[in-house]
Structures are given as structure tokens and as C-alpha cells.
Scaffold this active site. Structure first.
Site, short mmCIF file in Angstrom:
data_model
loop_
_atom_site.label_atom_id
_atom_site.label_comp_id
_atom_site.label_asym_id
_atom_site.label_seq_id
_atom_site.Cartn_x
_atom_site.Cartn_y
_atom_site.Cartn_z
N LYS A 41 0.92 -1.12 0.02
CA LYS A 41 0.12 -0.16 0.06
C LYS A 41 0.79 1.21 0.12
CE LYS A 41 -0.20 -0.13 5.27
NZ LYS A 41 -1.12 -0.64 6.28
N TYR A 273 14.82 30.35 6.81
CA TYR A 273 13.59 31.01 7.22
C TYR A 273 13.40 31.09 8.92
CZ TYR A 273 11.45 30.64 2.64
OH TYR A 273 11.17 30.78 1.05
C1 LIG Z 1 -0.41 -1.44 7.01
C2 LIG Z 1 -1.01 -2.82 7.37
C3 LIG Z 1 -0.27 -4.01 7.46
C4 LIG Z 1 1.16 -3.97 7.52
O1 LIG Z 1 1.81 -3.41 8.71
P1 LIG Z 1 3.48 -3.30 9.15
O2 LIG Z 1 3.52 -2.86 10.46
O3 LIG Z 1 3.93 -2.38 7.87
O4 LIG Z 1 3.86 -4.81 8.68
C5 LIG Z 1 -0.73 -5.02 7.69
N1 LIG Z 1 -2.21 -5.28 7.90
C6 LIG Z 1 -2.84 -4.27 7.52
C7 LIG Z 1 -4.55 -4.26 8.00
C8 LIG Z 1 -2.37 -2.90 7.40
O5 LIG Z 1 -3.14 -1.89 7.18
#
Ligand SMILES: *Cc1c(COP(=O)(O)O)cnc(C)c1O
Length: 387
Positions: A41, A273
């Protein structure tokens, strides 16, 4: 631009796919009885979804996971075969496209079950549905009180040929905190909710609850499949748990830029800045052409570490939208010299975890927020000669 020896760029995020593949193999060894879902993702946590998905599959991942259906559909449209699951749905989502693309769809409530059932009827193809239980995270997922109704309705739709219940799953709240008291009750609740569904006749292919920290440290959580994101990118879910190397993992992303300017300034010169940094004496300044539009956290102003010419330097003053400055302490590296913000750490450079600490956040956020203006340069794309 296949290698780091390509023409110099303003900035680049080099993505080492050999490291990613080795991390996938290491994770499979941590959870030998379970299948592995590579979570890609958010553009593979900023690493580039397609090349990372391909590399993870080449290293033995059996599943890919995304949050949104659009992310999963994009993988399928690019020709990625096999099982792809997505779980973050809203009403009116692309259910029919997802059913036709043969995705596995996370369903957390009756509204979603009704939409997916209608889409499957319209498509004339059964949907693959994975029912998600809220075992205590308090985020997405079906509450225990609503579970019997969701299971019953899903079984009716399955009997009608509209869907196949391919999975039962949940998510842990505190797997990254060693010994956290919520873990054992969440696993017990998961077993209960799975048991309830199976007694009523659900025959899931996979039951799963483990994320990266659970895959690495909680064997009781592995069930049939582990869903790993951050660890696959070679980062530890939390420094409390250990460093990546403690788990046989290697960071995949190296973020570097070419110095855009090196100049002498006198003592007492304000920098960037707000003049929150003032040079303590005659010195040299280096201009790093990356800013918060590229994902460099403004919260790391005055704190973020950068390797320039073999030495750690610190962001001097504020991070601006496109650039920040480091005090080079009188050194005069040539303009165009490499400034490494983070990487695996074995060339002396800082790590994403160092930036997370400088910015008061987690390494997940550091890599995921690197902006689209930074080209991803994928190296070691081919898996030849690997174990
Ligand atoms: C993002 C996510 C993961 C992966 O989590 P990590 O801690 O990066 O391994 C697993 N399951 C779900 C539902 C997620 O949203």
C-alpha cells in the site's frame, strides 16, 4: 537510470530490490509455517508499488496487500497475477471492478457485504471476501457483537453462489510494544471469532492477524499468513523491538541529493527562514535541494542528520519547501557532492530511524512521505544468482 552510476540527479531515492528480496526471505524464515502477504500500500511505503510487488513475489510472497481497491486494481492492471487483497472500502467503491479483477476484498460490516454481493450478482462472478474482525484494535473490523450477523449473512451469500469466504482476519493494536498486555487477549478473541465462524460452516483458506512486529516476535500470531509491510522494506517496526539487523533485515531505501551550493559565510550569519540557526563562527554552508515538499519533515528542522563528505552534519535552521542547509564547518566539498540523508547505515550514513527520532515520528512515516518529485531509482531488479 538503472544504477546509482547514472547521471547525477537533484535527488533520488535508490531502492535496492536485492535487499527487499532478502528481507522477504528473512521474514519467511521468521514465519516458516505461514504464507507471506507483501503489503505494498501507499506505493509500497514510498518505495514504488510495482517493482516492489514483483520483487516480493520473486522472493516467495504468495499474496500482495493494499489498503485501497484503487491500489490493488492498479497492480492487476499492470499484469500482476495471483492473490491481491485490499481492505479499505467506502460506500460506492469499485466493487464490481474488484470482483472482476479477482481481488480478495476485506469486509468489515454489513453495508460492505451488501455492496459486494450486489456487485457479484451484476458481474455474474462470485466475489472473494475476507471477513475482518475487530478483536480489540478499535479501528476497522466487525465488533464481536455484530459478528454473528455478518457471518450469517456472508454464509447465506456464499450458499447462493455470490461469494466465497476466503479469509477470516484481524489486526493487532500493540504488537510493536514488547510484552504489551493487549496482545494475548486480542489473539484469544481472534481464536473465538474464527471458531464461531468455522462452527457455523465458514471454511476460510487463510486466517491472519500478524503485521511486521507480530511476524518478527509473536509466533502465536502467525496462523496461516503474515501481512508484512515495514519489515519487508528493511525497517524495524519500533526501535524498542530491535534494530533491523537484529532480525536479519536491511533497509531498502537510500535517500540522497546533490549539493546545490557550497559557500563561505562569516560568523553570526542567520540561516534559512526565521534565522533559527546562526553560524557560530566563519564556516561553510551546503545547500541540500530537498524540502518538505519532498517529504523531509519540517519537524526535523535543526535536527535531521545528513552524511556529507564522510561526516554527519545537521540540518541548520528550518527545512523549507524545496531545500535546507547544513553547516559544513569549514569543509569545502565540491558542489554536486552527495548528501546522504538516510540509507542502510553501513556506509556511515544515518538511517530512516534517525530521521524519525529527529522529527518525533516513526520510520514508517519518513519513507512513506517521500514525495513524487523524488525519482525512485530501482537497482538490483533481477533476482539471478540469489538463494
Ligand atoms: C499496513 C498494514 C499492515 C502492515 O503493517 P506493518 O506494520 O507495516 O507490517 C498489515 N495489515 C494491515 C491491515 C495494514 O493496514
Amino acid at each position: 537510470m538503472k544504477t546509482s552510476e547514472a547521471a547525477p540527479l537533484r535527488a533520488r531515492a535508490e531502492i535496492d530490490l536485492a535487499a527487499l528480496r532478502a528481507n522477504v526471505r528473512a521474514l519467511r524464515a521468521h514465519a516458516p509455517g505461514a504464507q507471506l502477504m507483501a503489503v505494498v500500500k501507499a506505493d509500497a511505503y514510498g518505495h514504488g508499488a510495482l517493482p516492489c510487488a514483483r520483487a516480493a513475489l520473486a522472493a516467495g510472497a504468495r499474496w500482495l496487500g493494499t489498503a485501497t481497491p484503487e491500489e490493488a486494481l492498479a497492480l492487476r492492471a499492470a499484469g500482476i497475477p495471483g492473490r491481491i487483497m485490499c481492505w479499505l472500502w467506502t460506500p460506492g467503491g469499485p466493487w464490481r471492478e474488484a470482483v472482476e479483477a479477482d481481488l480478495d476484498l476485506g469486509v468489515s460490516g454489513l453495508w460492505a457485504l451488501r455492496e459486494v454481493t450486489a456487485a457479484a450478482r451484476a458481474a455474474g462472478v462470485p466475489a472473494r471476501v475476507q471477513l475482518k474482525a475487530d478483536t480489540g484494535l478499535g479501528r476497522n473490523g466487525c465488533s464481536p457483537a455484530d459478528w454473528p450477523e455478518l457471518v450469517a449473512e456472508a454464509l447465506r451469500a456464499e450458499a447462493a453462489g455470490l461469494l466465497r469466504i476466503t479469509g477470516l482476519w484481524s489486526h493487532l493494536a500493540c504488537a510493536d510494544e514488547p510484552g504489551h498486555p493487549s496482545v494475548v487477549p486480542q489473539l484469544a478473541r481472534f481464536r473465538e471469532m474464527v471458531g464461531y465462524a468455522e462452527e457455523r460452516g465458514v471454511r476460510p483458506e487463510v486466517r491472519h492477524i500478524a503485521n511486521s512486529p507480530a511476524a518478527l516476535t509473536l509466533p502465536d500470531s502467525h496462523f496461516d499468513l503474515v501481512r508484512t509491510g515495514i519489515a519487508m522494506y528493511g525497517l524495524s517496526p519500533s526501535p524498542e523491538l530491535g534494530a533491523p539487523a537484529d532480525f536479519g533485515l536491511r533497509p531498502v531505501m537510500t535517500l540522497a541529493a546533490s549539493l546545490a551550493l557550497v559557500k563561505h559565510v562569516p560568523g553570526g550569519h542567520g540561516v534559512s527562514y526565521g534565522h533559527h540557526y546562526v553560524t557560530p563562527g566563519d564556516t561553510t554552508l551546503g545547500l541540500v535541494p530537498l524540502g518538505y515538499a519532498d517529504g523531509i519533515p519540517r519537524h526535523a528542522s535543526g535536527a535531521g542528520p545528513v552524511l556529507v563528505g564522510g561526516k554527519w552534519r545537521t540540518v541548520a535552521g528550518r527545512v523549507a519547501m524545496d531545500q535546507f542547509v547544513v553547516d559544513l564547518g569549514g569543509d569545502e566539498p565540491p558542489v554536486g557532492s552527495e548528501a546522504v540523508l538516510f540509507g542502510p547505515g553501513d556506509r556511515g550514513e544515518p538511517t530512516a530511524e534517525d530521521w524519525a527520532q529527529a522529527a518525533g515520528t516513526i520510520a514508517y512515516e519518513i519513507v512513506t512521505r517521500i514525495g513524487t518529485r523524488v525519482p525512485r531509482v530501482h537497482v538490483n531488479v533481477n533476482a539471478e544468482r540469489e538463494a
